[in-house]
Write an enzyme that holds these catalytic residues in place. Structure first.
Site, PDB file in Angstrom:
ATOM      1  N   ASP A   5       0.848  -1.193   0.000  1.00 54.41           N
ATOM      2  CA  ASP A   5       0.000   0.000   0.000  1.00 54.41           C
ATOM      3  C   ASP A   5       0.883   1.243   0.000  1.00 54.41           C
ATOM      4  OD1 ASP A   5      -2.373  -1.454  -0.045  1.00 54.41           O
ATOM      5  OD2 ASP A   5      -2.375  -1.675   2.122  1.00 54.41           O
TER       6      ASP A   5
ATOM      7  N   LYS B 158       0.559  -7.946  -2.628  1.00 52.70           N
ATOM      8  CA  LYS B 158      -0.801  -7.519  -2.937  1.00 52.70           C
ATOM      9  C   LYS B 158      -0.774  -6.101  -3.503  1.00 52.70           C
ATOM     10  CE  LYS B 158      -3.915  -6.151   0.276  1.00 52.70           C
ATOM     11  NZ  LYS B 158      -4.587  -4.949  -0.239  1.00 52.70           N
TER      12      LYS B 158
ATOM     13  N   ASP C 290      -6.019  -6.885  -5.546  1.00 53.36           N
ATOM     14  CA  ASP C 290      -7.074  -6.662  -4.541  1.00 53.36           C
ATOM     15  C   ASP C 290      -7.890  -5.430  -4.900  1.00 53.36           C
ATOM     16  OD1 ASP C 290      -8.553  -6.520  -2.164  1.00 53.36           O
ATOM     17  OD2 ASP C 290      -6.913  -5.561  -1.058  1.00 53.36           O
TER      18      ASP C 290
ATOM     19  N   LYS D 155     -11.354  -5.633  -5.044  1.00 52.09           N
ATOM     20  CA  LYS D 155     -12.655  -5.782  -4.344  1.00 52.09           C
ATOM     21  C   LYS D 155     -13.811  -5.324  -5.236  1.00 52.09           C
ATOM     22  CE  LYS D 155     -10.766  -4.996   0.334  1.00 52.09           C
ATOM     23  NZ  LYS D 155      -9.385  -4.564   0.013  1.00 52.09           N
TER      24      LYS D 155
ATOM     25  N   ASP E 268     -20.214  -4.585  -8.182  1.00 50.85           N
ATOM     26  CA  ASP E 268     -20.968  -3.867  -9.216  1.00 50.85           C
ATOM     27  C   ASP E 268     -22.013  -4.833  -9.764  1.00 50.85           C
ATOM     28  OD1 ASP E 268     -21.605  -2.019 -11.371  1.00 50.85           O
ATOM     29  OD2 ASP E 268     -19.594  -1.183 -11.120  1.00 50.85           O
TER      30      ASP E 268
ATOM     31  N   PRO F   7     -23.560  -7.773 -12.073  1.00 46.82           N
ATOM     32  CA  PRO F   7     -22.853  -8.993 -12.482  1.00 46.82           C
ATOM     33  C   PRO F   7     -22.050  -8.850 -13.769  1.00 46.82           C
ATOM     34  CG  PRO F   7     -25.038  -9.548 -11.650  1.00 46.82           C
ATOM     35  CD  PRO F   7     -24.973  -8.054 -11.682  1.00 46.82           C
TER      36      PRO F   7
ATOM     37  N   THR G  75     -20.673  -6.271 -15.193  1.00 46.05           N
ATOM     38  CA  THR G  75     -19.482  -5.421 -15.028  1.00 46.05           C
ATOM     39  C   THR G  75     -18.407  -6.154 -14.232  1.00 46.05           C
ATOM     40  OG1 THR G  75     -20.885  -3.480 -15.099  1.00 46.05           O
ATOM     41  CG2 THR G  75     -18.705  -3.172 -14.152  1.00 46.05           C
TER      42      THR G  75
ATOM     43  N   THR H 155     -12.191  -5.722   7.682  1.00 47.30           N
ATOM     44  CA  THR H 155     -11.634  -5.896   9.033  1.00 47.30           C
ATOM     45  C   THR H 155     -11.563  -4.584   9.811  1.00 47.30           C
ATOM     46  OG1 THR H 155      -9.494  -5.875   7.938  1.00 47.30           O
ATOM     47  CG2 THR H 155     -10.319  -8.008   8.644  1.00 47.30           C
TER      48      THR H 155
ATOM     49  N   ARG I  16      -1.618  -8.421  13.187  1.00 45.14           N
ATOM     50  CA  ARG I  16      -0.658  -7.519  13.807  1.00 45.14           C
ATOM     51  C   ARG I  16       0.228  -8.290  14.784  1.00 45.14           C
ATOM     52  NH1 ARG I  16      -1.767  -4.777  10.312  1.00 45.14           N
ATOM     53  NH2 ARG I  16      -2.402  -2.602  10.215  1.00 45.14           N
TER      54      ARG I  16
ATOM     55  N   ARG J 237       1.231  -2.434   6.679  1.00 45.86           N
ATOM     56  CA  ARG J 237       2.048  -1.450   7.394  1.00 45.86           C
ATOM     57  C   ARG J 237       3.070  -2.011   8.376  1.00 45.86           C
ATOM     58  NH1 ARG J 237      -3.341   1.916   8.430  1.00 45.86           N
ATOM     59  NH2 ARG J 237      -4.032  -0.249   8.221  1.00 45.86           N
TER      60      ARG J 237
HETATM   61  O1  C5P Z   1      -1.480  -2.198   6.652  1.00 47.94           O
HETATM   62  P1  C5P Z   1      -2.443  -3.327   6.918  1.00 47.94           P
HETATM   63  O2  C5P Z   1      -1.761  -4.594   7.403  1.00 47.94           O
HETATM   64  O3  C5P Z   1      -3.594  -2.921   7.784  1.00 47.94           O
HETATM   65  O4  C5P Z   1      -3.037  -3.684   5.464  1.00 47.94           O
HETATM   66  C1  C5P Z   1      -4.117  -4.564   5.290  1.00 47.94           C
HETATM   67  C2  C5P Z   1      -4.440  -4.675   3.841  1.00 47.94           C
HETATM   68  O5  C5P Z   1      -5.496  -5.611   3.672  1.00 47.94           O
HETATM   69  C3  C5P Z   1      -4.898  -3.384   3.179  1.00 47.94           C
HETATM   70  O6  C5P Z   1      -4.328  -3.378   1.873  1.00 47.94           O
HETATM   71  C4  C5P Z   1      -6.397  -3.504   3.072  1.00 47.94           C
HETATM   72  O7  C5P Z   1      -6.902  -2.882   1.909  1.00 47.94           O
HETATM   73  C5  C5P Z   1      -6.565  -5.023   2.950  1.00 47.94           C
HETATM   74  N1  C5P Z   1      -7.848  -5.533   3.405  1.00 47.94           N
HETATM   75  C6  C5P Z   1      -8.353  -5.314   4.678  1.00 47.94           C
HETATM   76  N2  C5P Z   1      -9.576  -5.815   5.052  1.00 47.94           N
HETATM   77  C7  C5P Z   1     -10.273  -6.538   4.189  1.00 47.94           C
HETATM   78  C8  C5P Z   1      -9.766  -6.791   2.904  1.00 47.94           C
HETATM   79  C9  C5P Z   1      -8.535  -6.283   2.553  1.00 47.94           C
HETATM   80  O8  C5P Z   1      -7.683  -4.690   5.496  1.00 47.94           O
HETATM   81  N3  C5P Z   1     -11.427  -7.073   4.559  1.00 47.94           N
END
Ligand code: C5P
Length: 238
Positions: free
Chosen positions: A18, A40, A67, A69, A72, A74, A76, A126, A187, A217
């Site tokens: 990211d 990703k 990723d 996500k 839209d 079906p 598209t 999440t 984490r 991160r």
């Molecule tokens: O930096 P961090 O570990 O929080 O990044 C989590 C990654 O997972 C981000 O790219 C976020 O877009 C992705 N993600 C998420 N929750 C989801 C699907 C994808 O955090 N349900």
């Protein structure tokens, strides 16, 4: 591209690149080992780097989770999945809340491909908690809503879902061993939660039945990303 019958294979950590530019993402990727992790590409990076960036990462040996996500109508979403597959995605995703017909259309679009990407569905982000769900009119708890969407996703032909590690154990029980569970919200115990609400450590996520851990991160913003990744991988090996 993946042999669907023998999951999980290869690295289980997917590093979320990211970063705000393709150059920054490629710099980060150069420090990482494609034998140790997948990568990703999310919305920000794809918006700036596009298919060319996916191709560059693939030429460095990485399998790429595209990723975007999709959510839209079906027709598209089917077209978008076909295009992402043509970009060489190893995995791609749609929102399960787009419903059965949308997910079935995505699956049908990929079916003719000789080596198709894994197709997974996002259940509940999440970053969302009970209050966030209530505000968008969903009275269920995150766990109830994740289960509902995961069962629908499985029934609609998805290979798996994105969920938080906190729901992984329940989904592993209810959706079976072959259903791919991809968990962001991971984490290490020493890292900040940032904007993630439903989190767990790498070891907890693996123990709960997660196949793949998406981690951004804590790796990309670490002083030493290579050491941070190595430490996380160590925590995933029992
Ligand atoms: O930096 P961090 O570990 O929080 O990044 C989590 C990654 O997972 C981000 O790219 C976020 O877009 C992705 N993600 C998420 N929750 C989801 C699907 C994808 O955090 N349900």
């Amino acid at each position: 591209m993946t042999d669907q019958s023998s999951l999980p294979i290869g690295p289980r950590v997917i590093v979320a690149l990211d970063l705000s530019s393709a150059d920054a993402a490629l710099d980060m990727a150069r420090r990482l080992d494609p034998h140790r992790c997948r990568v990703k590409v999310g919305k920000e990076l794809f918006a700036t780097g596009g298919p060319l960036l996916v191709a560059r990462l693939r030429s460095m040996g990485f399998e790429v989770f595209v990723d975007l996500k999709f959510h839209d109508i079906p027709h598209t979403v089917a077209g978008a999945c076909r295009a992402a597959a043509a970009d060489g995605a190893w995995m791609l995703d749609v929102h399960a809340s787009g419903g059965r017909r949308m997910m079935e259309a995505a699956r049908e679009a990929l079916e003719p491909l000789r080596a198709r990407p894994l197709l997974i569905a996002v259940t509940v982000l999440t970053s969302m908690d009970d209050a966030d769900l209530a505000e968008v009119g969903i009275a269920a708890s995150p766990e109830e809503q994740v289960l509902r969407l995961a069962l629908l996703a499985k029934d609609s032909g998805m290979d798996g879902v994105v969920c938080s590690p906190r729901e992984a154990r329940l989904l592993r029980e209810r959706c079976g061993p072959g259903f791919v569970l991809v968990t962001p919200g991971v984490r290490p115990s020493t890292a900040a939660a940032d904007d993630q609400a439903r989190i767990a450590t790498p070891a907890e996520a693996i123990a709960a039945g997660s196949h793949y851990l998406v981690i951004g991160r804590p790796i990309t913003q670490a002083v030493d990303p290579v050491a941070a990744l190595a430490s996380i991988i160590e925590q995933t090996v029992s």
